[in-house]
Design an enzyme around this catalytic site. Structure first.
Site, short mmCIF file in Angstrom:
data_model
loop_
_atom_site.label_atom_id
_atom_site.label_comp_id
_atom_site.label_asym_id
_atom_site.label_seq_id
_atom_site.Cartn_x
_atom_site.Cartn_y
_atom_site.Cartn_z
N GLY A 74 0.84 -1.20 0.00
CA GLY A 74 0.00 0.00 0.00
C GLY A 74 0.87 1.25 0.00
O GLY A 74 1.89 1.30 0.69
N ARG A 92 1.22 -5.15 -5.29
CA ARG A 92 1.51 -6.37 -4.53
C ARG A 92 1.63 -7.46 -5.60
O ARG A 92 0.64 -7.75 -6.28
CB ARG A 92 0.36 -6.67 -3.55
CG ARG A 92 0.17 -5.57 -2.49
CD ARG A 92 -0.94 -5.90 -1.51
NE ARG A 92 -0.98 -4.91 -0.42
CZ ARG A 92 -1.89 -3.94 -0.32
NH1 ARG A 92 -2.85 -3.83 -1.22
NH2 ARG A 92 -1.87 -3.10 0.70
N GLY A 140 5.91 -2.36 3.64
CA GLY A 140 5.60 -2.95 4.95
C GLY A 140 6.17 -4.36 5.08
O GLY A 140 7.06 -4.76 4.33
N ASP A 141 5.62 -5.11 6.04
CA ASP A 141 6.11 -6.46 6.35
C ASP A 141 6.21 -7.38 5.13
O ASP A 141 7.19 -8.09 4.96
CB ASP A 141 5.13 -7.13 7.32
CG ASP A 141 5.49 -6.83 8.76
OD1 ASP A 141 6.55 -6.23 8.98
OD2 ASP A 141 4.69 -7.21 9.64
N THR A 144 4.39 2.66 5.51
CA THR A 144 2.99 2.25 5.58
C THR A 144 2.28 3.17 6.57
O THR A 144 2.86 3.51 7.61
CB THR A 144 2.81 0.78 6.02
OG1 THR A 144 1.47 0.60 6.49
CG2 THR A 144 3.75 0.36 7.14
N ASP A 165 0.03 2.42 8.54
CA ASP A 165 -0.51 1.68 9.70
C ASP A 165 0.37 1.73 10.95
O ASP A 165 -0.09 1.43 12.04
CB ASP A 165 -0.72 0.21 9.34
CG ASP A 165 -1.90 0.00 8.42
OD1 ASP A 165 -2.56 0.99 8.07
OD2 ASP A 165 -2.16 -1.16 8.04
N ASP A 209 2.61 -0.41 11.70
CA ASP A 209 2.51 -1.78 12.21
C ASP A 209 3.78 -2.60 12.01
O ASP A 209 3.73 -3.83 11.97
CB ASP A 209 1.32 -2.50 11.55
CG ASP A 209 1.48 -2.61 10.04
OD1 ASP A 209 2.39 -1.98 9.47
OD2 ASP A 209 0.69 -3.35 9.42
N ARG A 233 -25.73 14.30 17.86
CA ARG A 233 -25.65 12.90 17.41
C ARG A 233 -24.40 12.19 17.95
O ARG A 233 -23.48 12.83 18.46
CB ARG A 233 -25.53 12.86 15.88
CG ARG A 233 -26.85 13.00 15.19
CD ARG A 233 -26.63 13.02 13.68
NE ARG A 233 -27.90 13.08 12.99
CZ ARG A 233 -28.05 13.50 11.74
NH1 ARG A 233 -27.02 13.90 11.03
NH2 ARG A 233 -29.24 13.51 11.19
N GLY A 258 -6.24 0.60 9.40
CA GLY A 258 -5.41 -0.19 10.32
C GLY A 258 -6.02 -1.56 10.48
O GLY A 258 -6.93 -1.75 11.28
N ARG A 259 -5.53 -2.49 9.66
CA ARG A 259 -6.10 -3.84 9.65
C ARG A 259 -5.83 -4.60 10.93
O ARG A 259 -6.70 -5.15 11.56
CB ARG A 259 -5.50 -4.65 8.49
CG ARG A 259 -6.34 -4.65 7.27
CD ARG A 259 -5.66 -5.41 6.18
NE ARG A 259 -4.36 -4.82 5.85
CZ ARG A 259 -3.77 -4.95 4.67
NH1 ARG A 259 -4.34 -5.65 3.74
NH2 ARG A 259 -2.60 -4.40 4.45
N GLY A 299 -10.61 13.77 20.93
CA GLY A 299 -11.44 13.67 22.14
C GLY A 299 -12.57 12.66 22.01
O GLY A 299 -13.69 12.89 22.50
N LYS A 337 -22.85 16.16 28.30
CA LYS A 337 -22.43 16.02 26.90
C LYS A 337 -23.59 15.50 26.04
O LYS A 337 -24.33 14.62 26.46
CB LYS A 337 -21.24 15.04 26.84
CG LYS A 337 -20.40 15.18 25.59
CD LYS A 337 -19.09 14.43 25.79
CE LYS A 337 -18.33 14.27 24.49
NZ LYS A 337 -17.87 15.53 23.92
N ARG A 376 -24.58 8.06 13.34
CA ARG A 376 -24.17 7.96 11.93
C ARG A 376 -22.77 7.36 11.86
O ARG A 376 -21.91 7.70 12.68
CB ARG A 376 -24.12 9.35 11.28
CG ARG A 376 -25.47 10.04 11.17
CD ARG A 376 -26.34 9.39 10.10
NE ARG A 376 -27.58 10.11 9.90
CZ ARG A 376 -28.71 9.93 10.61
NH1 ARG A 376 -28.73 9.02 11.59
NH2 ARG A 376 -29.79 10.63 10.34
N GLN A 435 -7.18 8.62 3.79
CA GLN A 435 -6.04 8.64 4.71
C GLN A 435 -4.71 8.29 4.05
O GLN A 435 -3.65 8.50 4.61
CB GLN A 435 -6.27 7.64 5.86
CG GLN A 435 -7.46 7.96 6.70
CD GLN A 435 -7.99 6.71 7.42
OE1 GLN A 435 -7.68 6.47 8.57
NE2 GLN A 435 -8.79 5.91 6.73
O1 F6P Z 1 -1.55 -1.21 5.00
C1 F6P Z 1 -2.10 0.01 4.69
C2 F6P Z 1 -3.57 -0.09 4.43
O2 F6P Z 1 -4.05 1.19 4.10
C3 F6P Z 1 -4.40 -0.68 5.57
O3 F6P Z 1 -4.68 0.24 6.60
C4 F6P Z 1 -5.61 -1.14 4.84
O4 F6P Z 1 -6.23 -2.19 5.54
C5 F6P Z 1 -5.05 -1.61 3.52
O5 F6P Z 1 -3.83 -0.94 3.34
C6 F6P Z 1 -5.94 -1.38 2.35
O6 F6P Z 1 -5.35 -1.92 1.23
P1 F6P Z 1 -5.86 -1.64 -0.25
O7 F6P Z 1 -5.45 -0.25 -0.63
O8 F6P Z 1 -5.18 -2.68 -1.06
O9 F6P Z 1 -7.35 -1.77 -0.24
#
Ligand code: F6P
Length: 322
Positions: A13, A74, A104-105, A127, A129, A131, A164, A172-173, A187, A216, A246, A254
């Site tokens: 990614g 990938r 990433g990994d 990445t 994430d 992670d 609401r 973040g998987r 907050g 609140k 909602r 992001q």
């Molecule tokens: O690893 C980064 C990330 O954005 C994760 O947060 C998300 O789960 C994944 O990649 C989404 O991957 P793709 O862009 O292949 O849908």
């Protein structure tokens, strides 16, 4: 002595700041007298010969750009023994002795395999994430969170106007870092992450009721992608508490945008470090941030490490977001 050739690729990614890392690799490599190739679309570029020699100007004006100028992918074909051999053969055919892999990994596993096939590889954590267990920071994390807090701040405006509850899913998987830090910074009344087992009554409903008692009337709940279920959670809150709810999934917003100062600087430091290692004919390393300093460690050691969730920060969030 023959001129050394290295290559740089981005894989997995994309993340804001990858361009800054590519720029650092190209410039640091040329500065060392190396020939530097850009490889397009991750490991696929090594399989298809989709590479281009870079010069100082190839990476001009990219430090502030989101995405990756080298594109990313990938690659299924690369993830086979034949694919790795084909990539190594290609590197040997044009004299590439080292590759910087920004990702990433999964990308680091590819880097380990290519090193095993004789081409020194260095991983740079890229990445959103955050992670990567061996590094307290990954390129892209800061930008992604800054985007997320801007979005949540906007969602809060409308949640407030309507009294609401807004439930916001951030990326973040397997890692709740984006959710945790975004939740603190906005907050949020409740933060749900994959690392902490949650109980809906205790961790969401009671927290809303307790803050309602102190006056609140609108609520933000931040949920990591790895927990998911935000639409169902919104329905449950409406039925259970009688307040309108909602759900919003922030998604790929992001992953884009101009990288923050932190991402540009860390990416530059990490890319530079990767080239220093290749210059010394060192491979099979991952560049990492530890105790705020840039360092490097063995890829296998890095891949074996288990990520430690920041429980102290989580507890602070639970204590003050009331
Ligand atoms: O690893 C980064 C990330 O954005 C994760 O947060 C998300 O789960 C994944 O990649 C989404 O991957 P793709 O862009 O292949 O849908």
């Amino acid at each position: 002595m023959a001129q050394k050739s290295i290559a740089v690729l981005t894989s997995g990614g994309d993340a804001p700041g990858m361009n800054a890392a590519v720029r650092a690799v190209v410039r640091a490599g040329i500065n060392k007298g190396m020939k530097v190739y850009g490889v397009y679309r991750g490991y696929n570029g090594l399989l298809n010969g989709d590479v281009k020699e870079m010069n100082l100007r190839s990476v001009s004006d990219i430090i502030g750009n989101g995405g990756t100028m080298l594109y990313t992918a990938r690659s299924e074909e690369y993830n086979t023994p034949e694919g790795v051999k084909k990539a190594a053969d290609y590197c040997n055919s044009i004299g590439i002795s080292g590759v910087v892999v920004i990702g990433g990994d999964g990308s680091f596993r590819g880097a380990r395999d290519l090193t095993g096939a004789g081409i020194n590889c260095i991983g740079v954590p890229g990445t959103i994430d955050n992670d990567i267990a061996c590094s307290e920071y990954t390129v892209g994390f800061d930008t992604a969170m800054n985007t997320a807090i801007q979005m949540v701040d906007r969602i809060r405006d409308t949640a407030q106007s309507h009294d609401r509850c807004s439930i916001v899913e951030v990326m973040g998987r397997r890692c709740g870092d984006i959710a945790l830090q975004t939740g603190i910074a906005t907050g949020a009344t409740a933060i749900l992450v994959p690392e902490v087992q949650y109980n809906i009554e205790r961790d969401v409903i009671s927290r809303i009721i307790n803050t309602q008692k102190t006056g609140k009337k609108h609520f933000i709940i931040v949920v990591a992608e790895g927990v998911g279920g935000v639409q169902d959670l919104a329905k449950y809150i409406e039925q259970r508490l009688g307040i309108e709810a909602r759900a919003t999934v922030l998604g790929h917003v992001q992953r884009g945008g101009s990288p923050t100062l932190r991402d540009r600087v860390v990416a530059s430091e990490m890319g530079y470090r990767a080239v220093q290692l290749l210059d010394q004919n060192i491979g099979n390393r991952v560049v990492a941030m530890q105790n705020g300093k840039i360092t490097d460690l063995d890829i296998n050691e890095a891949l074996d490490m288990k990520r430690v969730f920041d429980k102290d920060l989580y507890n602070i969030a639970m204590t003050i977001s009331i």
